[in-house]
Enzyme design. Structure first.
Site, PDB file in Angstrom:
ATOM      1  N   HIS A 125       3.714   8.185   2.375  1.00 52.42           N
ATOM      2  CA  HIS A 125       2.918   6.973   2.685  1.00 52.42           C
ATOM      3  C   HIS A 125       2.382   6.979   4.115  1.00 52.42           C
ATOM      4  CE1 HIS A 125       3.839   5.199  -1.105  1.00 52.42           C
ATOM      5  NE2 HIS A 125       5.133   5.097  -0.868  1.00 52.42           N
ATOM      6  N   ASP A 162       6.327  11.268  -7.102  1.00 50.93           N
ATOM      7  CA  ASP A 162       6.937   9.984  -6.712  1.00 50.93           C
ATOM      8  C   ASP A 162       6.223   8.870  -7.493  1.00 50.93           C
ATOM      9  OD1 ASP A 162       8.568   8.794  -4.049  1.00 50.93           O
ATOM     10  OD2 ASP A 162       7.022   7.445  -4.811  1.00 50.93           O
ATOM     11  N   HIS A 164       5.260   6.079  -6.509  1.00 48.68           N
ATOM     12  CA  HIS A 164       4.232   5.423  -5.696  1.00 48.68           C
ATOM     13  C   HIS A 164       3.177   6.442  -5.285  1.00 48.68           C
ATOM     14  CE1 HIS A 164       8.041   3.154  -4.997  1.00 48.68           C
ATOM     15  NE2 HIS A 164       7.241   2.134  -5.290  1.00 48.68           N
ATOM     16  N   ASP A 245      11.758   8.123  -8.088  1.00 47.44           N
ATOM     17  CA  ASP A 245      11.786   6.691  -8.407  1.00 47.44           C
ATOM     18  C   ASP A 245      10.974   6.338  -9.650  1.00 47.44           C
ATOM     19  OD1 ASP A 245       9.631   7.513  -6.932  1.00 47.44           O
ATOM     20  OD2 ASP A 245       9.828   5.999  -5.358  1.00 47.44           O
TER      21      ASP A 245
END
Lengths: 315, 152
Positions: A125, A162, A164, A245
């Protein structure tokens, strides 16, 4: 061939405050799993600190200085609601990015066929000029740039599974045709980017998945989108932003992958790597917030790396 | 047996219900839910004009996953004002609406309660339980067996 494991005790000292989901116990759970008998063949290496030269390939020097200026002498400092610094965060972040660069060095130089970087803070991120989403430095992009600049590779692929979207990695590589960034992620959750229309200069493949998507959906998008894009690109090195995740037990999302999905995907990625680049894969820990699911998923992922073939059939 | 058809919303509703202002914190709303068996609480201005309704689902939704934070900031969300998460312009009913029609509305909307508004002001809340109570009253008081078997 050998699989390397890069980690460092400093990564356990990055303290994100009481109860924070991106906690040292994540790494402890992973390392405990990787110390068991099935992983005896792993070669453990200490992660060095990334150099300023390695970091500034992605982040402006002023950004790096800003992060270090905010590292508190004691207690915590919140860069935003998610992203928390503690006194050891600076070193942990340097070890995290340094692990990836050292792993790239070792793999490209043929010391082993693949590596897993068990590090935190995560990186995908972190944009060139913006820390966010638990991330300080864009570890995967820094490693990819290191492969390109220090080792002269022309084509480096990054696969980000991931849950996200890796907005930071995308922002770092989206204008350079030497990188291919492919991300599967849950649609409509943090950070809100990663729509299909975000294609960079044709080197970004975003595959948003709806809440509830699981094993069959993963296999479908691998066959329909990920593998064809990867093979067309002919990578000389594959990096994996390995967040776990999307697991069905994770508290921060609603996808339904399981351990075997991660093993399967790792085998598929490794098979492509074997075909194009002697099996060279560097995998980097990102998210994953259910400790037992995380440890089991990483174990499945690393086991698949250890069993990956170094040579394929269709170079 | 047809007593129920004579009932109006005002006969079964909770009159002058607890309501909150738009600036009430979600922490206060949660306390109301903790202390009362409400499905939702009306949001009114200082003239008791209905601005919205804040249901337990609205409250839960405020804590859901979104694009603005990787992990929901649970403490900060508890400090948000009711106006930020309430349902605006909620469906409401008038006190003189036949209860049979209200019953139909609840079923069709799959909603648990509706605010009752008269001349723009909140005067009551009518919930599933109120309707069930009215049905019981209507049927117990006036029960006539369907078949009266003659003793053999």
């Amino acid at each position: 061939m050998t699989t390397l494991l890069y980690t460092h005790p400093a990564c356990l000292e990055h303290d994100t405050s009481f109860g924070h989901p991106e906690c040292p116990a994540r790494l402890t759970a992973i390392l405990n799993a990787l110390r068991t008998a099935p992983f005896a063949a792993l070669e453990w290496r200490d992660a060095p600190q990334a150099t300023v030269e390695q970091l500034t390939r992605i982040h402006p020097r002023a950004y790096i200085e800003r992060i270090f200026a905010r590292v508190p002498r004691q207690g915590n400092f919140a860069l935003d609601g998610d992203t928390i610094l503690s006194p050891q965060s600076g070193e942990a972040a340097l070890r995290a990015a340094g692990a990836v660069c050292a792993a790239v060095d070792a793999i490209v130089q043929g010391e082993a066929s693949n590596a897993f970087c068990a590090i935190r803070p995560p990186g995908h991120h972190a944009e060139p000029n913006q820390a966010m989403g638990f991330c300080l430095f864009s570890n995967a992009a820094i490693g990819a740039a290191h492969a390109r600049v220090a080792h002269g590779l022309a084509r480096v692929a990054i696969i980000d599974f991931d849950v996200h979207h890796g907005n930071g990695t995308q922002a770092a590589v989206e204008r350079d045709p030497g990188y291919l960034y492919i991300s599967t992620h849950q649609a409509y959750i943090y950070p809100g980017t990663g729509r299909r229309g975000e294609r960079g200069i044709g080197n970004i493949v975003n595959i948003p998945l709806l809440a509830g998507s699981g094993s069959a959906d993963l296999r479908h998008v691998w066959r329909q989108e990920i593998e064809p894009a990867l093979r067309e690109f002919k990578p000389q090195l594959i990096l994996i932003s390995a967040g776990f995740d999307a697991h069905h037990m994770d508290p921060l999302a609603e996808l339904n992958f399981n351990e075997e999905d991660y093993a399967w995907l790792t085998r598929r990625i490794s098979a492509v790597a074997a075909d194009f680049c002697a099996g060279q894969v560097v995998s980097i820990l990102e998210g994953g917030y259910n400790l037992s699911a995380l440890a089991a998923s990483v174990a499945a992922h690393v086991k698949a790396l250890m069993e990956a073939p170094a040579r394929g059939h269709t170079p | 047996m047809y007593e129920f058809l004579k009932y109006e919303v005002r006969d079964a509703m909770t009159a002058d219900p607890i309501a909150i202002g738009p600036n009430a914190r979600l922490r206060e709303v949660e306390e109301i839910f903790e202390n009362h068996d409400f499905n939702g609480v009306p949001v009114v201005d200082d003239q008791r004009r209905l601005l919205g309704i804040l249901t337990k689902f609205d409250l839960l939704k405020a804590f859901g996953l979104g694009v603005h934070a990787l992990a929901p900031h649970y403490d900060a969300i508890m400090e948000q004002p009711a106006a930020a998460v309430m349902t605006h312009d909620p469906v409401s009913v008038e006190p003189r609406l036949p209860l049979s029609r209200l019953l139909q509305k609840l079923v069709e909307m799959r909603t648990k309660s509706l605010p009752v508004v008269e001349n723009g002001r909140l005067v009551g809340i009518i919930a599933r339980q109120d309707v069930l109570k009215a049905l019981r009253r209507a049927t117990i008081q006036h029960e006539i067996p369907l078949h009266q078997d003659s003793p053999s």
